[in-house]
Design an enzyme around this catalytic site. Structure first.
Site, PDB file in Angstrom:
ATOM      1  N   GLN A  13       0.827  -1.218   0.000  1.00  0.00           N
ATOM      2  CA  GLN A  13       0.000   0.000   0.000  1.00  0.00           C
ATOM      3  C   GLN A  13       0.861   1.268   0.000  1.00  0.00           C
ATOM      4  OE1 GLN A  13      -2.179   0.946   3.530  1.00  0.00           O
ATOM      5  NE2 GLN A  13      -3.826   1.995   2.446  1.00  0.00           N
ATOM      6  N   ASP A  33      10.291  -6.309  -4.712  1.00  0.00           N
ATOM      7  CA  ASP A  33       9.252  -7.048  -3.994  1.00  0.00           C
ATOM      8  C   ASP A  33       9.359  -8.504  -4.395  1.00  0.00           C
ATOM      9  OD1 ASP A  33       6.612  -7.889  -2.891  1.00  0.00           O
ATOM     10  OD2 ASP A  33       6.311  -5.728  -2.716  1.00  0.00           O
ATOM     11  N   ASP A  51      13.867 -10.955  -2.031  1.00  0.00           N
ATOM     12  CA  ASP A  51      13.319 -11.504  -0.794  1.00  0.00           C
ATOM     13  C   ASP A  51      14.223 -11.016   0.339  1.00  0.00           C
ATOM     14  OD1 ASP A  51      12.514 -12.975   1.349  1.00  0.00           O
ATOM     15  OD2 ASP A  51      12.640 -14.934   0.347  1.00  0.00           O
ATOM     16  N   TYR A 141       2.495  -8.312  15.396  1.00  0.00           N
ATOM     17  CA  TYR A 141       2.901  -7.172  14.567  1.00  0.00           C
ATOM     18  C   TYR A 141       3.482  -6.070  15.450  1.00  0.00           C
ATOM     19  CZ  TYR A 141       2.023  -3.107  11.447  1.00  0.00           C
ATOM     20  OH  TYR A 141       2.127  -1.969  10.690  1.00  0.00           O
TER      21      TYR A 141
END
Ligand code: AKB
Length: 317
Positions: A13, A33, A51, A141
């Site tokens: 995002q 990515d 990665d 998280y």
């Protein structure tokens, strides 16, 4: 400006909007990515598959392209993290350690680390949450991002690495859908309102959370990274505030533009995550150090989101 920038997690995002913004300022911005790039990131052909868990690949990329700045965006967000704690810990922690190590050992000039309001927990003061306060996150998280903040601080102390970070609130944008977060409802609701005139919200109506419009977030990120090093007083991450609202307040604002819009509430496991987070953030340290000021009100966000989603819908019809 003569810099070579590497962005990890560039298809997410934030990355999808940060990369084009950085490309307007810097001559070389390499997006990376694990995923296939969307068209918006592929146009300058500076996209590589990377990665962050594979340290040698990262090292090779930083040396080969003589990278001078890294924006390390690759991460697993709160809701996905609760479903898969092991994966969240590995990507958020091991990925960051690899990036910090490689940056410190290869003279990378600056590193950006995206932290989050999830570093706070239920014992943190909920309103006007200060920069320095109780931090007892209760999601993987939040735990991994708080540990990440401390690693950033530690690398700065031990190696002098110029690392800077922001505690992002929920981010609202129409360009790329959010994915795997607890604040995602504030993006989904707009698409559903335009398309179906109704939305079923997974948070309860009065759950107030800190939020920010993506243009503010992108501008703030670049402003922080461009601030003179002597203005940066915290190397963990800065509190970073936009506005705060509940699903009911957002729905009422949308209804002003789409009168037939309706909302229902069916809280799920994300309610408990949201209940542990602050409702509003005191970002006076960011204001003082590098002059942070958000521009978008709730009213302005709603107008801009609806206009752009309608435009996208009519151009794809
Ligand atoms: C999430 O909801 O997990 C993220 C965040 C607040 O960091 N948007």
């Amino acid at each position: 400006m003569s810099e070579t920038i590497l962005v990890t997690g560039a298809c997410g995002q934030i990355g999808s909007e940060l990369v084009p913004a950085l490309r307007k300022v810097y001559n070389r911005v390499i997006a990376s990515d694990l995923k296939e790039p969307p068209e918006s990131l592929n146009d300058a052909s500076d996209f590589i598959r990377l990665d962050v868990l594979y340290k040698n690949g990262l090292l090779d990329c930083i040396r080969r392209f003589k990278v001078t700045q890294v924006y390390h965006l690759a991460a697993v967000l709160s809701a996905t993290g609760e479903r898969n704690p092991e994966m969240a810990w590995r990507i958020n922690m091991k990925g960051l350690r690899n990036v910090l190590d490689v940056c410190a050992a290869n003279n990378v000039r600056k590193l950006f680390f995206p932290s989050t309001i999830a570093v706070f927990g239920p014992t943190t003061p909920k309103n006007g949450t200060p920069q320095f306060t109780v931090m007892e996150p209760n999601t993987i998280y939040g735990i991994s991002k708080l540990a990440g903040e401390r690693w950033c601080h530690w690398y700065h102390l031990k190696t002098g690495l110029d690392v800077r970070g922001l505690r992002y609130p929920g981010l609202i944008s129409y360009k790329t859908k959010a994915g795997g977060g607890t604040t995602d409802y504030a993006v989904e609701i707009f698409f559903e309102a335009v398309q179906h005139k109704k939305y079923v919200c997974y948070l309860s109506e009065n759950t107030v959370l800190p939020m920010m419009y993506m243009p503010d977030a992108i501008r703030g990120t670049i402003e922080l990274m461009e601030a003179p090093a002597e203005r940066i007083s915290t190397r963990s991450s800065y509190n970073f505030s936009g506005i705060s609202f509940s699903p009911a307040e957002l729905a009422a604002e949308i209804k002003k533009h789409i009168p037939e819009f309706t909302i229902q509430y069916q809280p799920d496991f994300r309610q408990q995550i949201a209940d542990g987070w602050p409702q509003s953030i005191d970002d006076s340290v960011a204001q003082r150090d590098w002059g942070w000021q958000p521009a978008y009100s709730l009213q302005a966000i709603v107008v801009d989101m609806l206009q752009n989603i309608r435009r996208l819908k009519s151009s794809s019809a």
